[in-house]
Write a protein that holds these residues in place. Structure first.
Motif, PDB file in Angstrom:
ATOM      1  N   ARG A 126       0.997  -1.373  -0.077  1.00 38.89           N
ATOM      2  CA  ARG A 126      -0.100   0.005   0.054  1.00 38.89           C
ATOM      3  C   ARG A 126       0.867   1.214  -0.010  1.00 38.89           C
ATOM      4  O   ARG A 126       1.952   1.089   0.672  1.00 38.89           O
ATOM      5  N   PHE A 127       0.427   2.365  -0.702  1.00 37.18           N
ATOM      6  CA  PHE A 127       1.206   3.462  -0.832  1.00 37.18           C
ATOM      7  C   PHE A 127       1.435   4.237   0.380  1.00 37.18           C
ATOM      8  O   PHE A 127       2.476   4.678   0.666  1.00 37.18           O
ATOM      9  N   LYS A 128       0.238   4.131   1.335  1.00 35.06           N
ATOM     10  CA  LYS A 128       0.517   5.031   2.703  1.00 35.06           C
ATOM     11  C   LYS A 128       1.793   4.267   3.529  1.00 35.06           C
ATOM     12  O   LYS A 128       2.295   4.899   4.184  1.00 35.06           O
ATOM     13  N   ALA A 129       1.692   3.105   3.584  1.00 34.51           N
ATOM     14  CA  ALA A 129       2.467   1.943   4.133  1.00 34.51           C
ATOM     15  C   ALA A 129       3.942   2.302   3.726  1.00 34.51           C
ATOM     16  O   ALA A 129       4.832   2.461   4.320  1.00 34.51           O
ATOM     17  N   PHE A 130       4.018   2.400   2.259  1.00 34.56           N
ATOM     18  CA  PHE A 130       5.320   2.727   1.510  1.00 34.56           C
ATOM     19  C   PHE A 130       5.741   4.116   2.223  1.00 34.56           C
ATOM     20  O   PHE A 130       7.199   4.342   2.404  1.00 34.56           O
ATOM     21  N   VAL A 131       5.209   5.195   2.088  1.00 34.78           N
ATOM     22  CA  VAL A 131       5.510   6.498   2.658  1.00 34.78           C
ATOM     23  C   VAL A 131       6.043   6.345   3.730  1.00 34.78           C
ATOM     24  O   VAL A 131       7.095   7.058   4.328  1.00 34.78           O
ATOM     25  N   LEU A 132       5.321   5.904   4.823  1.00 39.56           N
ATOM     26  CA  LEU A 132       5.662   5.747   6.349  1.00 39.56           C
ATOM     27  C   LEU A 132       7.276   5.141   6.373  1.00 39.56           C
ATOM     28  O   LEU A 132       7.942   5.584   6.870  1.00 39.56           O
ATOM     29  N   PHE A 133       7.219   3.992   5.768  1.00 34.56           N
ATOM     30  CA  PHE A 133       8.261   3.069   5.844  1.00 34.56           C
ATOM     31  C   PHE A 133       9.548   3.855   5.206  1.00 34.56           C
ATOM     32  O   PHE A 133      10.436   3.760   5.858  1.00 34.56           O
ATOM     33  N   SER A 134       9.374   4.435   4.148  1.00 35.68           N
ATOM     34  CA  SER A 134      10.704   5.394   3.378  1.00 35.68           C
ATOM     35  C   SER A 134      11.033   6.259   4.302  1.00 35.68           C
ATOM     36  O   SER A 134      12.288   6.441   4.308  1.00 35.68           O
ATOM     37  N   LEU A 135      10.083   7.134   5.065  1.00 30.31           N
ATOM     38  CA  LEU A 135      10.337   8.186   5.750  1.00 30.31           C
ATOM     39  C   LEU A 135      11.255   7.619   6.988  1.00 30.31           C
ATOM     40  O   LEU A 135      12.414   7.996   7.159  1.00 30.31           O
ATOM     41  N   LEU A 136      10.636   6.539   7.832  1.00 25.38           N
ATOM     42  CA  LEU A 136      11.503   6.032   8.948  1.00 25.38           C
ATOM     43  C   LEU A 136      12.700   5.446   8.511  1.00 25.38           C
ATOM     44  O   LEU A 136      13.450   5.522   9.187  1.00 25.38           O
ATOM     45  N   TRP A 137      12.638   4.458   7.502  1.00 23.13           N
ATOM     46  CA  TRP A 137      13.775   3.717   7.212  1.00 23.13           C
ATOM     47  C   TRP A 137      15.203   4.845   6.739  1.00 23.13           C
ATOM     48  O   TRP A 137      16.282   4.521   7.280  1.00 23.13           O
ATOM     49  N   THR A 138      14.765   5.897   6.114  1.00 21.20           N
ATOM     50  CA  THR A 138      15.845   6.898   5.741  1.00 21.20           C
ATOM     51  C   THR A 138      16.415   7.518   7.097  1.00 21.20           C
ATOM     52  O   THR A 138      17.861   7.336   6.922  1.00 21.20           O
ATOM     53  N   LEU A 139      15.663   7.708   8.022  1.00 19.74           N
ATOM     54  CA  LEU A 139      16.247   8.493   9.233  1.00 19.74           C
ATOM     55  C   LEU A 139      16.688   7.286  10.013  1.00 19.74           C
ATOM     56  O   LEU A 139      17.942   7.835  10.760  1.00 19.74           O
ATOM     57  N   LEU A 140      16.109   6.354  10.313  1.00 23.82           N
ATOM     58  CA  LEU A 140      16.653   5.331  11.451  1.00 23.82           C
ATOM     59  C   LEU A 140      17.534   4.200  10.923  1.00 23.82           C
ATOM     60  O   LEU A 140      18.150   3.841  11.849  1.00 23.82           O
ATOM     61  N   VAL A 141      17.483   3.975   9.661  1.00 21.75           N
ATOM     62  CA  VAL A 141      18.602   2.932   9.140  1.00 21.75           C
ATOM     63  C   VAL A 141      19.775   3.672   8.487  1.00 21.75           C
ATOM     64  O   VAL A 141      20.757   3.711   8.658  1.00 21.75           O
ATOM     65  N   TYR A 142      19.319   4.395   7.362  1.00 20.82           N
ATOM     66  CA  TYR A 142      20.298   5.001   6.455  1.00 20.82           C
ATOM     67  C   TYR A 142      21.502   5.917   7.337  1.00 20.82           C
ATOM     68  O   TYR A 142      22.686   5.861   6.918  1.00 20.82           O
ATOM     69  N   SER A 143      20.725   6.869   7.633  1.00 19.33           N
ATOM     70  CA  SER A 143      21.589   7.989   8.483  1.00 19.33           C
ATOM     71  C   SER A 143      22.581   7.441   9.544  1.00 19.33           C
ATOM     72  O   SER A 143      23.586   7.830   9.561  1.00 19.33           O
ATOM     73  N   PRO A 144      22.180   6.427  10.383  1.00 23.14           N
ATOM     74  CA  PRO A 144      23.049   6.020  11.225  1.00 23.14           C
ATOM     75  C   PRO A 144      24.258   5.300  10.778  1.00 23.14           C
ATOM     76  O   PRO A 144      25.267   5.298  11.032  1.00 23.14           O
ATOM     77  N   ILE A 145      23.956   4.259   9.715  1.00 22.50           N
ATOM     78  CA  ILE A 145      24.841   3.626   9.016  1.00 22.50           C
ATOM     79  C   ILE A 145      25.840   4.443   8.201  1.00 22.50           C
ATOM     80  O   ILE A 145      27.108   4.145   8.273  1.00 22.50           O
ATOM     81  N   ALA A 146      25.311   5.532   7.886  1.00 24.90           N
ATOM     82  CA  ALA A 146      26.312   6.603   7.039  1.00 24.90           C
ATOM     83  C   ALA A 146      27.260   7.042   8.017  1.00 24.90           C
ATOM     84  O   ALA A 146      28.318   7.252   7.691  1.00 24.90           O
ATOM     85  N   HIS A 147      26.807   7.467   9.098  1.00 24.82           N
ATOM     86  CA  HIS A 147      27.631   7.971  10.452  1.00 24.82           C
ATOM     87  C   HIS A 147      28.554   7.064  10.795  1.00 24.82           C
ATOM     88  O   HIS A 147      29.667   7.308  11.149  1.00 24.82           O
ATOM     89  N   TRP A 148      28.312   5.906  10.783  1.00 21.08           N
ATOM     90  CA  TRP A 148      29.048   4.901  11.441  1.00 21.08           C
ATOM     91  C   TRP A 148      30.483   4.628  10.356  1.00 21.08           C
ATOM     92  O   TRP A 148      31.399   4.505  10.717  1.00 21.08           O
TER      93      TRP A 148
END
Length: 375
Positions: A126-148
């Motif tokens: 579902r698109f709504k689920a996709f929007v929320l997932f993309s927002l949270l994943w970018t901030l909570l997964v991508y940014s921390p790993i980039a910092h590491w």
């Protein structure tokens, strides 16, 4: 001092990497069924818009802000809303270009990474689920790993793990997330007579061409200067992609009895993925070995995924997760100080392989657990 030539190259590379996300949209769009083409393309288009805003507000500072408490886990809020990021260089990252140029270049990496994941759940989210997932994943997964890996004070950077252009940060993180998403969401529903065949291979080939083209900015731009390192990254990127495409075509030809244009472009992408972490540290002869290994290994990963009946719709895990893992480990094997200042196994530093394995393992574990929690 700001160098105008370096700045021009990084800005050009930023534009090249930006083009990769629309290219990915076409690459994925041609591989799905006709009824799902626009929804698949919309995933990449929407993420380009979403992350362009969230990176400015929060993403960049979480990845590249001053390390919080010296733990090496996450950046602070020094650069929230790009406060203090402008004409002056961020000396700890790139002393020769404006801070805004460095930020924009890194933003395009943050854009394409969650877009890669969408290939795993194509045709069934579902698109709504996709929007929320993309927002949270970018901030909570991508940014921390980039910092590491890249951030000042990041624990993997401090350990000595090397990743020139995103083997761990981009490809392993997204590939593992794709595998988790495929497992959590389950297989696509289809009629017994229906097959999941690409509706327009021409779109996929055009998209692959744009990805290959943009990858010169992806890897070459990661030198953050118009210099010999950028030139080497340019050459080894093309070499590995070509070798991987030839390998994939040959293996699939022997396996299925006929060459495949989809296999050719998939092999090229696998080679591009695998050379990404190594592109600033290895020479062209090593790029040929890495390309060969990527073409054969990623093809085998697809066969394994099919045997396990995991519906990773567009094989994100097999190409990006496995290819990124292979590339990160082989970086520790083939890195030579004469190319990028870091030595690997063949250059007398066997310990580098261990550091690469730690980086790979940490990225697999964190991306897997965090993605499952978000889903």
């Amino acid at each position: 001092m700001i160098n105008s030539g370096d700045t021009a190259w990084v800005l050009t590379s930023t534009a090249l990497v930006m083009l990769m996300t629309p290219g990915l949209a076409l690459f994925y769009g041609g591989l799905v069924r006709r009824k799902n083409v626009l929804s698949t393309i919309m995933h990449s288009v929407f993420i380009l818009a979403l992350v362009s805003v969230t990176w400015v507000l929060f993403g960049f500072t979480l990845a590249f802000g001053k390390d919080v408490n010296g733990w090496g886990i996450i950046g602070g809020l020094d650069y929230i809303g790009l406060h203090g990021v402008g004409k002056e260089p961020l000396a700890q990252y790139a002393p020769n270009i404006p801070g805004s140029a460095y930020m924009a270049f890194q933003m395009m990496f943050a854009v394409i990474t969650p877009a890669l994941i969408t290939g795993a759940f194509a045709e069934r989210k579902r698109f709504k689920a996709f929007v929320l997932f993309s927002l949270l994943w970018t901030l909570l997964v991508y940014s921390p790993i980039a910092h590491w890996v890249w951030g000042e004070g990041g624990w993997l950077r401090g350990l000595g793990a090397i990743d020139f252009a995103g083997g761990t940060v981009v490809h392993i993180s997204s590939g593992v997330a794709a595998l988790v998403a495929a497992l959590v969401l389950g297989p696509r529903v289809r009629r017994e007579s229906e097959r999941f065949e690409p509706h327009d291979v021409r779109l996929t080939v055009i998209g692959a061409g744009l990805l290959w083209f943009g990858w010169f900015g992806f890897n070459g731009g990661s030198a953050l200067a118009a210099n010999g390192t950028a030139a080497n990254a340019f050459v080894v990127t093309n070499t590995a992609a070509g070798m991987a495409a030839l390998t994939w075509i040959t293996v699939s030809w022997l396996h299925k009895g006929t060459p495949s244009v989809v296999g050719a472009v998939a092999g090229g992408v696998a080679g591009l993925v695998a050379i990404t972490p190594a592109s600033g540290f290895v020479d062209p002869s090593a790029a040929i070995i890495i390309g060969f290994a990527a073409g054969a290994t990623c093809y085998g990963a697809i066969l394994l995924r099919e045997r396990l009946k995991i519906d990773d719709a567009l094989d994100v895990w097999a190409v990006h997760g496995v290819g990124g893992t292979l590339g990160a480990i082989l970086t520790g094997v083939f890195a030579v100080a004469a190319v990028g200042g870091a030595s690997g196994l063949i250059d007398g530093n066997a310990g580098q392989v261990g550091k690469q394995l730690v980086a790979v393992g940490a990225t697999w574990i964190y991306s897997g657990i965090a993605t499952f929690a978000i889903l």
